[in-house]
Design a protein around this motif. Structure first.
Motif, PDB file in Angstrom:
ATOM      1  N   SER A 169       0.829  -1.204   0.000  1.00 16.28           N
ATOM      2  CA  SER A 169       0.000   0.000   0.000  1.00 16.28           C
ATOM      3  C   SER A 169       0.866   1.257   0.000  1.00 16.28           C
ATOM      4  N   GLY A 170       1.937   1.241   0.803  1.00 13.67           N
ATOM      5  CA  GLY A 170       2.824   2.397   0.885  1.00 13.67           C
ATOM      6  C   GLY A 170       3.555   2.663  -0.418  1.00 13.67           C
ATOM      7  N   ILE A 171       4.077   1.607  -1.032  1.00 15.31           N
ATOM      8  CA  ILE A 171       4.799   1.760  -2.302  1.00 15.31           C
ATOM      9  C   ILE A 171       3.853   2.239  -3.398  1.00 15.31           C
ATOM     10  N   LYS A 172       2.640   1.689  -3.401  1.00 18.47           N
ATOM     11  CA  LYS A 172       1.644   2.086  -4.406  1.00 18.47           C
ATOM     12  C   LYS A 172       1.306   3.569  -4.279  1.00 18.47           C
ATOM     13  N   PHE A 173       1.063   4.045  -3.043  1.00 17.06           N
ATOM     14  CA  PHE A 173       0.701   5.447  -2.848  1.00 17.06           C
ATOM     15  C   PHE A 173       1.881   6.365  -3.143  1.00 17.06           C
ATOM     16  N   ALA A 174       3.079   5.948  -2.742  1.00 15.94           N
ATOM     17  CA  ALA A 174       4.273   6.754  -3.019  1.00 15.94           C
ATOM     18  C   ALA A 174       4.488   6.899  -4.526  1.00 15.94           C
ATOM     19  N   ASN A 175       4.250   5.825  -5.270  1.00 20.13           N
ATOM     20  CA  ASN A 175       4.379   5.895  -6.731  1.00 20.13           C
ATOM     21  C   ASN A 175       3.334   6.824  -7.339  1.00 20.13           C
ATOM     22  N   SER A 176       2.118   6.821  -6.767  1.00 16.89           N
ATOM     23  CA  SER A 176       1.067   7.726  -7.252  1.00 16.89           C
ATOM     24  C   SER A 176       1.459   9.183  -7.011  1.00 16.89           C
ATOM     25  N   ILE A 177       2.002   9.462  -5.819  1.00 18.13           N
ATOM     26  CA  ILE A 177       2.445  10.832  -5.509  1.00 18.13           C
ATOM     27  C   ILE A 177       3.587  11.232  -6.432  1.00 18.13           C
ATOM     28  N   LEU A 178       4.512  10.294  -6.652  1.00 22.68           N
ATOM     29  CA  LEU A 178       5.656  10.575  -7.521  1.00 22.68           C
ATOM     30  C   LEU A 178       5.189  10.913  -8.933  1.00 22.68           C
ATOM     31  N   ALA A 179       4.245  10.125  -9.453  1.00 24.78           N
ATOM     32  CA  ALA A 179       3.723  10.384 -10.797  1.00 24.78           C
ATOM     33  C   ALA A 179       3.034  11.745 -10.852  1.00 24.78           C
ATOM     34  N   ALA A 180       2.231  12.060  -9.825  1.00 18.94           N
ATOM     35  CA  ALA A 180       1.527  13.342  -9.796  1.00 18.94           C
ATOM     36  C   ALA A 180       2.511  14.509  -9.704  1.00 18.94           C
ATOM     37  N   ALA A 181       3.554  14.352  -8.887  1.00 23.81           N
ATOM     38  CA  ALA A 181       4.558  15.413  -8.744  1.00 23.81           C
ATOM     39  C   ALA A 181       5.321  15.623 -10.048  1.00 23.81           C
ATOM     40  N   GLN A 182       5.721  14.529 -10.676  1.00 25.29           N
ATOM     41  CA  GLN A 182       6.471  14.634 -11.926  1.00 25.29           C
ATOM     42  C   GLN A 182       5.634  15.279 -13.024  1.00 25.29           C
ATOM     43  N   TRP A 183       4.365  14.877 -13.115  1.00 26.64           N
ATOM     44  CA  TRP A 183       3.509  15.455 -14.147  1.00 26.64           C
ATOM     45  C   TRP A 183       3.240  16.935 -13.882  1.00 26.64           C
ATOM     46  N   SER A 184       3.149  17.309 -12.620  1.00 28.96           N
ATOM     47  CA  SER A 184       2.958  18.723 -12.289  1.00 28.96           C
ATOM     48  C   SER A 184       4.167  19.544 -12.721  1.00 28.96           C
ATOM     49  N   VAL A 185       5.367  18.964 -12.524  1.00 29.29           N
ATOM     50  CA  VAL A 185       6.592  19.640 -12.975  1.00 29.29           C
ATOM     51  C   VAL A 185       6.598  19.753 -14.497  1.00 29.29           C
ATOM     52  N   TYR A 186       6.241  18.657 -15.181  1.00 34.13           N
ATOM     53  CA  TYR A 186       6.205  18.677 -16.650  1.00 34.13           C
ATOM     54  C   TYR A 186       5.253  19.760 -17.162  1.00 34.13           C
TER      55      TYR A 186
END
Length: 300
Positions: A229-246
């Motif tokens: 659950s933790g890895i899944k949520f961390a990956n979701s946050i990472l994807a959202a953060a990266q896309w926001s930067v893009y």
């Protein structure tokens, strides 16, 4: 080579590529491409080839122990029964214990002529340098969103353009993950909710972020469930953060459903680095909730 390593993030397509590779090795035509019609190809496609032995981590176990490697060694030293090769495929090789890895090294010191050992791993940090040095390493990289959309449109002509774009966006360059999302509407809807929750995390103050952990890590969860659950949520946050930067840099544009209004690009870049470290900590069996709390407290 008697040993290969296929490395890349979860969902990047490693398992599918290994299947193509193994089928080509077994194919009776021996021209480097599986014909898909000979006896070996058909048996492998039906997951019924006796000369292929797969090692998979038990869901409730933290790692792949030496017992499974002993079973693999017994199989790999047998003479092939149908083809001219004995192939062992070790999935989730990043979960191999140190003893299990040393057991593989002993096989690679004097491998049987017919033996081929293939390791599939999401990351290589947990693998012994001596083991990595014995492998022919193949690293898979993310593909562009445009390439993913074109591929998905060819494979799933009946799926709506919005679903294809959303799946490609959520998969963040991992083509097999995108295929899974397209093939399962419920999974796609769940991923969309996770992404929305991740965007909310990015916009929330520290105290609200800490409260969100109660939903991510329930008391009834086992350690493995908390880790997943933790890895899944961390990956979701990472994807959202990266896309926001893009978005802010004008590199890629998010689908309308995933637009963010986050303005602090430098903080997002710093957070992305912290998320990479957080994911690696959880993969090394650090207590997931404690790791997440430390990550949140370290954020500005």
């Amino acid at each position: 080579s008697h040993a290969y390593g296929f490395f890349g993030p979860k969902g990047i397509g490693k398992n599918r590529l290994v299947d193509f590779f193994v089928q080509a090795l077994l194919c009776e035509k021996k021209d480097g491409i599986a014909c898909g019609q000979c006896r070996n190809c058909v048996l492998f496609a039906n997951d019924n080839h006796t000369d292929v032995y797969k090692v998979v981590k038990d869901p409730e176990e933290k790692n792949i122990g030496i017992e499974k490697m002993r079973e693999m060694r017994e199989r790999i030293y047998l003479a092939p029964s149908i083809s001219d090769r004995n192939i062992a495929v070790i999935c989730d090789a990043h979960s191999l214990s140190a003893d299990a890895q040393n057991s593989i090294l002993k096989v690679l010191e004097e491998p049987p002529k017919s033996a081929i050992i293939i390791l599939i791993a999401d990351f290589t940090d947990s693998l012994l340098p001596t083991l990595r040095s014995r492998l022919l390493n193949i690293r898979l990289a993310h593909i562009s969103i445009g390439e993913m959309i074109a591929c998905l449109e060819r494979e799933y002509p009946g799926v709506s353009a919005n679903s294809v774009k959303n799946a490609a966006h959520l998969a963040s360059g991992k083509i097999d993950l995108a295929r899974s999302l397209i093939a399962d509407k419920t999974l796609l809807e769940s991923a969309e909710k996770d992404y929305s929750k991740a965007l909310l995390f990015l916009k929330s103050p520290k105290n609200e972020r800490l409260k969100m952990l109660y939903d991510i890590f329930s008391k009834s969860m086992s350690f493995i469930e908390q880790q997943n659950s933790g890895i899944k949520f961390a990956n979701s946050i990472l994807a959202a953060a990266q896309w926001s930067v893009y978005e802010k840099l004008g590199i890629n544009e998010s689908p309308p459903a995933f637009k963010s209004d986050i303005k602090s690009t430098p903080n997002l870049a710093k957070m992305s680095k912290g998320l990479f470290e957080l994911i690696q900590m959880m993969k090394r069996n650090i207590a997931p909730r404690l790791a997440f709390e430390q990550f949140i407290w370290n954020l500005n």
